[in-house]
Scaffold this motif. Structure first.
Motif, short mmCIF file in Angstrom:
data_model
loop_
_atom_site.label_atom_id
_atom_site.label_comp_id
_atom_site.label_asym_id
_atom_site.label_seq_id
_atom_site.Cartn_x
_atom_site.Cartn_y
_atom_site.Cartn_z
N PRO A 46 30.44 12.88 -33.88
CA PRO A 46 31.22 11.66 -33.44
C PRO A 46 30.19 10.51 -33.90
O PRO A 46 28.91 10.34 -34.00
CB PRO A 46 31.17 11.95 -32.10
N VAL A 47 31.09 9.44 -33.68
CA VAL A 47 30.46 7.93 -33.71
C VAL A 47 30.90 7.19 -32.52
O VAL A 47 31.83 6.54 -32.47
CB VAL A 47 30.94 7.53 -35.26
N GLY A 53 27.72 16.27 -35.64
CA GLY A 53 28.59 17.31 -35.05
C GLY A 53 29.42 18.07 -36.15
O GLY A 53 29.66 18.97 -36.13
N SER A 54 29.96 17.00 -36.85
CA SER A 54 31.10 17.56 -37.85
C SER A 54 30.95 16.50 -38.98
O SER A 54 30.75 15.37 -38.71
CB SER A 54 32.39 17.89 -37.23
N GLN A 55 31.46 16.85 -40.23
CA GLN A 55 31.53 15.88 -41.33
C GLN A 55 32.80 16.56 -42.14
O GLN A 55 32.99 17.67 -42.37
CB GLN A 55 30.39 16.06 -42.10
N ASN A 106 19.42 20.85 -31.36
CA ASN A 106 20.91 20.90 -31.22
C ASN A 106 21.75 19.96 -31.81
O ASN A 106 22.87 20.15 -31.91
CB ASN A 106 21.13 21.36 -29.85
N LEU A 107 21.30 18.82 -31.88
CA LEU A 107 22.21 17.62 -32.34
C LEU A 107 21.39 16.47 -32.84
O LEU A 107 20.47 15.78 -32.08
CB LEU A 107 22.98 17.23 -31.06
N PHE A 108 21.21 16.31 -34.12
CA PHE A 108 20.66 15.26 -34.60
C PHE A 108 21.47 13.95 -34.68
O PHE A 108 22.84 13.99 -34.57
CB PHE A 108 20.24 15.65 -36.34
N THR A 109 20.72 12.80 -34.59
CA THR A 109 21.44 11.60 -34.43
C THR A 109 20.91 10.47 -35.38
O THR A 109 20.13 10.97 -36.01
CB THR A 109 21.45 10.87 -33.08
#
Length: 150
Positions: free
Chosen positions: A21-22, A63-65, A128-131
């Motif tokens: 997400p953005v 999260g997704s692309q 768990n979640l790269f930003t």
């Protein structure tokens, strides 16, 4: 028109959707002007008021692309590398279009033209979640409605 938030980069005839997400996308406008003090009067006078280019700052998560989930550290890192490569602008001919909204019904987009990357940061500390965050500069401040490449 049913515009859907879908940030993407259009470069070299290829559309690259930003990883989602953005949660944050900000557009920053600025204006140039010369300011003169009015002799023997309160206040000042502005002349030559003109709009500068636009800075777009964005914060996203891997999260997704393009609808594909990215859950492992390797997948997330690979996606960040692809994003960095897409955002790289070494010459004026490599500038890109930055898309914000898409209308699937009409096939139109809302976009800025003549864009280049000013800053890119990525945070790899949470396995768990790269930003990531980036700042894109659009030389043309107009938000166009058009199809890709148009």
């Amino acid at each position: 028109m049913a515009f859907v938030f879908k940030p993407a980069v259009y470069k070299s005839s290829a559309l690259y959707e930003l990883p989602r997400p953005v949660p944050v996308l900000r557009v920053r406008d600025a204006w140039d002007a010369s300011r003169f003090k009015v002799p023997l009067a309160d206040g000042d006078a502005l002349v030559g008021h003109s709009r500068q280019g636009v800075d777009i700052s964005l914060e996203g998560q891997i999260g997704s692309q393009s609808g594909s989930l990215k859950t492992s550290e390797g997948d997330m890192l690979q996606e960040l590398e692809a994003l960095r490569s897409t955002l790289d602008v070494s010459s004026a001919s490599e500038k890109f279009e930055f898309f914000i909204y898409h209308d699937a019904t009409s096939g139109t987009y809302r976009k800025f033209k003549l864009c280049s990357t000013v800053q890119f940061e990525m945070d790899l500390s949470n396995q768990n979640l790269f930003t990531y965050s980036l700042v894109v500069h659009a030389e043309n401040p107009v938000l166009y409605t058009t199809a890709p490449g148009g």
